[in-house]
Design a protein around this motif. Structure first.
Motif, short mmCIF file in Angstrom:
data_model
loop_
_atom_site.label_atom_id
_atom_site.label_comp_id
_atom_site.label_asym_id
_atom_site.label_seq_id
_atom_site.Cartn_x
_atom_site.Cartn_y
_atom_site.Cartn_z
N CYS A 116 0.77 -1.16 -0.14
CA CYS A 116 0.05 -0.01 -0.09
C CYS A 116 0.88 1.25 0.08
O CYS A 116 2.05 1.14 0.57
CB CYS A 116 -0.92 0.05 1.20
N ASP A 117 0.33 2.25 -0.63
CA ASP A 117 1.00 3.57 -0.60
C ASP A 117 1.10 4.05 1.07
O ASP A 117 0.20 4.02 1.45
CB ASP A 117 0.34 4.57 -1.27
N CYS A 118 2.49 4.43 1.45
CA CYS A 118 2.69 4.64 2.70
C CYS A 118 3.31 5.99 2.88
O CYS A 118 3.95 6.50 3.95
CB CYS A 118 3.50 3.76 3.50
N SER A 119 3.08 6.79 1.82
CA SER A 119 3.75 8.22 2.03
C SER A 119 2.97 8.94 3.18
O SER A 119 1.88 8.67 3.09
CB SER A 119 3.48 8.80 0.57
N ALA A 120 3.33 9.77 3.87
CA ALA A 120 2.82 10.59 4.89
C ALA A 120 1.73 11.30 4.32
O ALA A 120 0.58 11.39 5.14
CB ALA A 120 3.87 11.45 5.29
N GLU A 121 1.65 11.97 3.29
CA GLU A 121 0.48 12.37 2.58
C GLU A 121 0.32 11.83 1.23
O GLU A 121 0.98 10.82 0.72
CB GLU A 121 1.09 13.95 2.44
N SER A 122 -0.93 12.35 0.62
CA SER A 122 -1.45 11.59 -0.46
C SER A 122 -0.24 11.75 -1.38
O SER A 122 0.27 12.95 -1.57
CB SER A 122 -2.77 12.46 -0.82
N PRO A 123 0.13 10.80 -2.09
CA PRO A 123 1.16 10.93 -3.07
C PRO A 123 1.14 12.14 -4.11
O PRO A 123 -0.01 12.29 -4.80
CB PRO A 123 1.27 9.41 -4.03
N LYS A 124 2.26 12.58 -4.11
CA LYS A 124 2.46 14.07 -4.72
C LYS A 124 2.08 13.96 -6.50
O LYS A 124 1.55 14.70 -7.02
CB LYS A 124 3.88 14.83 -4.74
N GLY A 125 2.54 12.85 -7.19
CA GLY A 125 2.45 12.66 -8.48
C GLY A 125 0.91 12.07 -8.56
O GLY A 125 0.76 12.05 -9.91
N ARG A 126 -0.02 12.13 -7.72
CA ARG A 126 -1.42 11.67 -8.05
C ARG A 126 -2.28 12.75 -7.58
O ARG A 126 -3.40 12.27 -7.09
CB ARG A 126 -1.43 10.30 -7.45
N ARG A 127 -1.93 13.81 -7.30
CA ARG A 127 -2.84 14.80 -6.85
C ARG A 127 -3.47 15.69 -7.93
O ARG A 127 -3.05 15.33 -9.29
CB ARG A 127 -2.31 15.57 -5.94
N SER A 128 -4.60 16.54 -7.81
CA SER A 128 -5.26 17.48 -8.55
C SER A 128 -5.83 16.67 -9.74
O SER A 128 -5.73 16.89 -10.91
CB SER A 128 -4.27 18.37 -9.38
N VAL A 129 -6.50 15.29 -9.32
CA VAL A 129 -7.20 14.57 -10.41
C VAL A 129 -8.67 14.25 -9.69
O VAL A 129 -8.87 14.40 -8.75
CB VAL A 129 -6.62 13.20 -10.50
N CYS A 130 -9.59 14.36 -10.64
CA CYS A 130 -10.97 14.03 -10.29
C CYS A 130 -11.31 12.48 -10.06
O CYS A 130 -10.34 11.67 -10.37
CB CYS A 130 -12.13 14.85 -11.27
N TYR A 131 -12.29 12.15 -9.83
CA TYR A 131 -12.36 10.54 -9.37
C TYR A 131 -12.32 9.54 -10.60
O TYR A 131 -11.46 8.70 -10.49
CB TYR A 131 -13.70 10.25 -8.77
N ASP A 132 -13.14 9.87 -11.60
CA ASP A 132 -13.10 8.93 -12.80
C ASP A 132 -13.23 9.67 -14.10
O ASP A 132 -13.75 10.84 -14.07
CB ASP A 132 -14.01 7.93 -12.51
N ARG A 133 -13.32 8.94 -15.46
CA ARG A 133 -13.61 9.35 -16.60
C ARG A 133 -14.93 10.11 -16.82
O ARG A 133 -14.82 11.19 -17.38
CB ARG A 133 -13.42 8.16 -17.53
N ALA A 134 -15.95 9.70 -16.24
CA ALA A 134 -17.11 9.95 -16.34
C ALA A 134 -17.21 11.71 -15.79
O ALA A 134 -17.60 12.61 -16.43
CB ALA A 134 -18.22 9.27 -15.77
N ALA A 135 -16.66 11.67 -14.76
CA ALA A 135 -16.43 13.18 -13.97
C ALA A 135 -15.48 13.96 -14.58
O ALA A 135 -15.99 14.93 -15.04
CB ALA A 135 -15.99 12.77 -12.66
N LEU A 136 -14.55 13.38 -15.21
CA LEU A 136 -13.50 14.43 -15.92
C LEU A 136 -14.39 14.79 -17.40
O LEU A 136 -14.28 16.00 -17.70
CB LEU A 136 -12.34 13.56 -16.43
#
Length: 187
Positions: free
Chosen positions: A77-97
């Motif tokens: 599992c991702d164990c970085s202290a905060e949400s992974p930096k390279g995966r931020r500023s994304v909406c939930y799924d393709r339909a939402a986008l």
């Protein structure tokens, strides 16, 4: 993230070294586990090792957090202290986008996870992770959302504040610089 789901020998050795060092540094996440057994599984599953490389490259700091005896699989599992930096500023799924008219983010949590060969954490997995350490004290992470909520346009995310895990809802098309997603992978 690359499209080729293979690592060079040097990349594999480097990644295994990083994963081993993290494993040994954080034994509280996997008491009683043996790195040599984990490494044997990883070396036998090069595509999964590639996925762990993608998790690492996007700032996830993957580590072993469990073992499924029935399936003989280690759970990363991702164990970085905060949400992974390279995966931020994304909406939930393709339909939402696709539903956004303006200011579309570059990607979605679901699409990124699929491309990486991992799965978004469920709410239960997120809560279990928080029992190991406190994660997302300044950020938040999308989690798998039940279809009835998603059909109504919503999506769920979690964070850790005030000594508790909180589960919230937002429009699935929303995105924020402090919200990303955590993933899991079975090897």
């Amino acid at each position: 993230m690359s499209n080729k789901k293979d690592l060079t020998v040097e990349q594999r050795e480097e990644l295994l070294g990083v994963l081993k060092a993290r494993f040994e540094k954080h034994m509280n996440r996997h008491k009683g586990f043996d790195w040599d057994k984990v490494q044997v599984k990883l070396e036998a599953n090069t595509e999964k090792l590639w996925s762990l490389g993608e998790m690492e490259e996007t700032g996830g700091e993957p580590d072993v957090v469990g073992y499924d005896q029935e399936k003989d699989e280690y759970i990363f599992c991702d164990c970085s202290a905060e949400s992974p930096k390279g995966r931020r500023s994304v909406c939930y799924d393709r339909a939402a986008l696709e539903s956004r008219k303006k200011h579309k983010p570059e990607n979605t949590a679901i699409d990124m996870a699929m491309a990486m060969g991992i799965e978004l954490l469920t709410e239960d997995q997120y809560r279990a992770l928080q029992k190991l350490e406190n994660f997302d004290t300044k950020t938040s992470s999308w989690v798998q959302t039940p279809s009835d909520i998603r059909e109504l346009g919503g999506a769920l995310f979690c964070d850790y504040r005030f000594g508790h895990v909180f589960v919230y809802h937002n429009g699935a098309d929303s995105y924020y610089g402090a919200r990303g997603f955590r993933g899991s992978l079975r090897v």
